[in-house]
Design a protein around this motif. Structure first.
Motif, mmCIF file in Angstrom:
data_model
loop_
_atom_site.group_PDB
_atom_site.id
_atom_site.type_symbol
_atom_site.label_atom_id
_atom_site.label_comp_id
_atom_site.label_asym_id
_atom_site.label_seq_id
_atom_site.Cartn_x
_atom_site.Cartn_y
_atom_site.Cartn_z
ATOM 1 N N PHE A 246 0.829 -1.197 0.000
ATOM 2 C CA PHE A 246 0.000 0.000 0.000
ATOM 3 C C PHE A 246 0.873 1.261 0.000
ATOM 4 O O PHE A 246 0.564 2.246 -0.679
ATOM 5 C CB PHE A 246 -0.922 -0.014 1.217
ATOM 6 N N CYS A 247 1.979 1.236 0.749
ATOM 7 C CA CYS A 247 2.906 2.372 0.751
ATOM 8 C C CYS A 247 3.512 2.581 -0.630
ATOM 9 O O CYS A 247 3.628 3.728 -1.102
ATOM 10 C CB CYS A 247 4.013 2.152 1.780
ATOM 11 N N ARG A 248 3.905 1.485 -1.267
ATOM 12 C CA ARG A 248 4.467 1.620 -2.616
ATOM 13 C C ARG A 248 3.426 2.180 -3.584
ATOM 14 O O ARG A 248 3.738 3.031 -4.440
ATOM 15 C CB ARG A 248 4.953 0.252 -3.123
ATOM 16 N N TYR A 249 2.193 1.720 -3.468
ATOM 17 C CA TYR A 249 1.138 2.220 -4.348
ATOM 18 C C TYR A 249 0.933 3.723 -4.153
ATOM 19 O O TYR A 249 0.788 4.472 -5.134
ATOM 20 C CB TYR A 249 -0.163 1.462 -4.066
ATOM 21 N N LEU A 250 0.922 4.186 -2.906
ATOM 22 C CA LEU A 250 0.757 5.612 -2.643
ATOM 23 C C LEU A 250 1.924 6.417 -3.213
ATOM 24 O O LEU A 250 1.727 7.523 -3.748
ATOM 25 C CB LEU A 250 0.647 5.851 -1.130
ATOM 26 N N PHE A 251 3.129 5.872 -3.133
ATOM 27 C CA PHE A 251 4.299 6.576 -3.666
ATOM 28 C C PHE A 251 4.210 6.705 -5.184
ATOM 29 O O PHE A 251 4.433 7.790 -5.745
ATOM 30 C CB PHE A 251 5.564 5.823 -3.263
ATOM 31 N N TYR A 252 3.871 5.614 -5.866
ATOM 32 C CA TYR A 252 3.742 5.678 -7.324
ATOM 33 C C TYR A 252 2.585 6.589 -7.726
ATOM 34 O O TYR A 252 2.691 7.335 -8.715
ATOM 35 C CB TYR A 252 3.526 4.277 -7.891
ATOM 36 N N LEU A 253 1.495 6.545 -6.969
ATOM 37 C CA LEU A 253 0.367 7.429 -7.257
ATOM 38 C C LEU A 253 0.775 8.888 -7.094
ATOM 39 O O LEU A 253 0.387 9.755 -7.896
ATOM 40 C CB LEU A 253 -0.806 7.086 -6.335
ATOM 41 N N GLY A 254 1.558 9.196 -6.056
ATOM 42 C CA GLY A 254 2.031 10.561 -5.855
ATOM 43 C C GLY A 254 2.913 11.031 -7.000
ATOM 44 O O GLY A 254 2.813 12.191 -7.445
ATOM 45 N N LYS A 255 3.767 10.155 -7.528
ATOM 46 C CA LYS A 255 4.619 10.529 -8.656
ATOM 47 C C LYS A 255 3.783 10.799 -9.913
ATOM 48 O O LYS A 255 4.042 11.758 -10.654
ATOM 49 C CB LYS A 255 5.638 9.423 -8.926
ATOM 50 N N ILE A 256 2.772 9.954 -10.144
ATOM 51 C CA ILE A 256 1.915 10.155 -11.314
ATOM 52 C C ILE A 256 1.151 11.465 -11.193
ATOM 53 O O ILE A 256 1.077 12.257 -12.155
ATOM 54 C CB ILE A 256 0.942 8.963 -11.468
ATOM 55 N N ARG A 257 0.583 11.729 -10.023
ATOM 56 C CA ARG A 257 -0.163 12.972 -9.817
ATOM 57 C C ARG A 257 0.740 14.201 -9.956
ATOM 58 O O ARG A 257 0.310 15.249 -10.443
ATOM 59 C CB ARG A 257 -0.807 12.947 -8.433
ATOM 60 N N THR A 258 1.994 14.087 -9.546
ATOM 61 C CA THR A 258 2.918 15.216 -9.664
ATOM 62 C C THR A 258 3.176 15.553 -11.123
ATOM 63 O O THR A 258 3.146 16.730 -11.513
ATOM 64 C CB THR A 258 4.243 14.895 -8.963
ATOM 65 N N ILE A 259 3.431 14.543 -11.933
ATOM 66 C CA ILE A 259 3.688 14.786 -13.353
ATOM 67 C C ILE A 259 2.446 15.341 -14.038
ATOM 68 O O ILE A 259 2.541 16.161 -14.965
ATOM 69 C CB ILE A 259 4.143 13.484 -14.027
#
Length: 495
Positions: A246-259
């Motif tokens: 779940f932590c990894r998913y949130l991190f990847y989601l944050g990177k996608i939202r940033t871009i």
């Protein structure tokens, strides 16, 4: 006589040292082998009783034991756990280095009193694959690890047992990791998608979580953010089973939202990932904090100094601390200097494009400081203070000021005739809605934390299925009748 003794002592010293080292290594190998046999017994009990928690515990014990693994102990364990002459044993043994004669004797002596498993369990076979892959990666034999993990995935496709799901999720991770270490992640994108589809059909939710994160990592590794977002939006979602995934998913989601310029959602995802991450995951938490700092700067916020002074992160976050200082001051020249000084760090972190976006925020911060300091200032002075190095700095300063006024960054007007920027007097912040917005965000955060804590509570199994006794049923019916009578009396009184 004494002379002969003095001549043999130096010769005997290396032999004694070699003997002591051999005895120490044999003791380590025997203890590791004994631990592996205990783990095998735990997996066997979990498979027979269909208790997944025992297999989870076995995987956790293996992660603690991996530093003590040696080739002789792994080879002896394969002989113990797998049927002799089986395809799995011959294949896995081929990946291990050849044993020394002394170590082979030690392993035969330690395993002589143990009875191997008569019937090989599928869970035990998959665990042997996992053990060998971990050993090969730790020994930096990445090509052999890639081949072994590919063979394990081919074997996993023929197994549909819920007790294998925990081991399978670990194998999926090391399967992708071995290809990443050999710079060939693009080769397994199709197989990972097929595995995710298979896990969805088998209702393997832990496998779906792991494979979704591996696919997102695969796409982000090659900067395919649009494909990653399409997969994420269409993948089935359910309650998280693993905190790490779940932590990894949130991190990847944050990177996608940033871009995608959705900085508010990105900030929430990155900060949540950093909070939920295990205390020992230093590298992951550092990456989360790096991206969170950049996102907060893009939002116009200045992170607190305590963010950069966290234990074990101060050195890694130093470039971002200096970058934050340049943005806080609004000094464009200092911002350029920091960006050039730590260009290698920003490139390895893949935050170069985000730092290019920060240039506009630096200019806006400097302009805000100028508007607070001066009630009236010329556009030429603004260009000089912001250190604009264009062909026509006054015209650029005028366009920057006009855009900042339109966006609400500053409260001022432009006198085009005289070439001035006239700042308006700052009012009382408590007469605006800003305090209300701040309190609302804090209250929402506390409510979300409360809801997460309630969801994490554990209840006794099958408590909702317990049969109601006749006496309790009569009491419940009597209470319902009395409540209905009171409601009718209240209704009559209202009319």
């Amino acid at each position: 006589m004494t002379q002969d003794v003095e001549m043999t002592e130096p010769q005997a010293a290396p032999l004694a040292a070699a003997a002591s080292s051999n005895s120490a290594s044999s003791a380590t190998a025997s203890s590791a082998l004994q631990h592996l046999k205990e783990i095998a017994a735990l997996i066997g009990n979990g498979a027979y009783a269909k208790e997944v928690r025992r297999i989870v515990r076995a995987v956790r014990l293996t992660m603690l034991l991996r530093r003590k693994l040696r080739a002789p102990a792994v080879a002896a364990f394969l002989t113990f756990a797998l049927p002799p002459g089986s395809e799995a044993q011959s294949r896995l043994s081929s990946y291990l280095p050849k044993e020394d004669e002394h170590e082979m004797d030690v392993d035969m002596a330690t395993s002589a009193g143990q009875v191997p498993f008569k019937n090989s369990l599928p869970e035990l076979e998959i665990y042997c694959y996992l053990l060998v892959v971990i050993f090969l990666i730790d020994q930096k034999r990445y090509n052999e690890a890639k081949a072994c993990s590919s063979a394990s995935i081919a074997r996993l496709k023929n197994m549909n047992r819920r007790t294998v799901d925990v081991l399978a999720s670990r194998l999926y991770f090391y399967y992708s990791y071995s290809y990443e270490l050999t710079n060939s992640l693009a080769e397994i994108r199709g197989p990972l998608l097929a595995l995710h589809r298979m896990a969805t059909l088998r209702r393997d939710e832990l496998g779906q979580e792991t494979l979704l994160n591996l696919l997102l990592r695969n796409y982000l590794h090659y900067n395919l953010y649009d494909q990653a977002e399409k997969l994420r939006s269409k993948a089935p979602r359910f309650e998280a089973h693993s905190n790490q995934q779940f932590c990894r998913y949130l991190f990847y989601l944050g990177k996608i939202r940033t871009i995608q310029l959705e900085y508010t959602d990105a900030k929430e995802s990155l900060l949540q990932a950093a909070r939920k991450a295990p205390a020992g995951a230093w590298g992951f938490r550092i990456q989360c904090n790096k991206w969170a700092v950049i996102v907060r700067l893009l939002l116009g916020e200045i992170p607190e100094k305590t963010v950069f002074m966290q234990k074990g992160m101060k050195k890694a976050l130093t470039p971002y601390f200096e970058l934050t200082n340049a943005v806080r001051i609004g000094d464009l020249e200092l911002f350029r200097t920091v960006a050039e000084k730590f260009a290698g760090t920003f490139s390895s972190d893949r935050t170069n494009n985000l730092i290019v976006r920060l240039r506009h925020n630096v200019i806006r911060t400097g302009l805000r400081n100028i508007s607070i300091s001066y009630s009236r200032v010329s556009l030429s002075d603004i260009a000089r203070k912001l250190r604009l190095d264009s062909d026509n700095p006054v015209a650029d300063a005028e366009s920057i000021v006009a855009k900042a006024i339109r966006d609400g960054a500053i409260d001022a007007t432009i006198d085009h005739a005289n070439g001035w920027m006239v700042s308006k007097e700052t009012g009382d912040v408590y007469s605006t809605n800003e305090p209300q917005i701040a309190f609302n965000s804090r209250i929402a955060f506390c409510l979300n934390m409360h809801n997460d804590a309630v969801r994490a509570l554990r209840f006794p199994p099958n408590s909702h299925k317990e049969k109601e006794s006749a006496e309790k049923r009569r009491e419940r019916q009597q209470q319902e009748q009395e409540l209905a009578k009171h409601i009718e009396e209240d209704d009559d009184d209202e009319f």
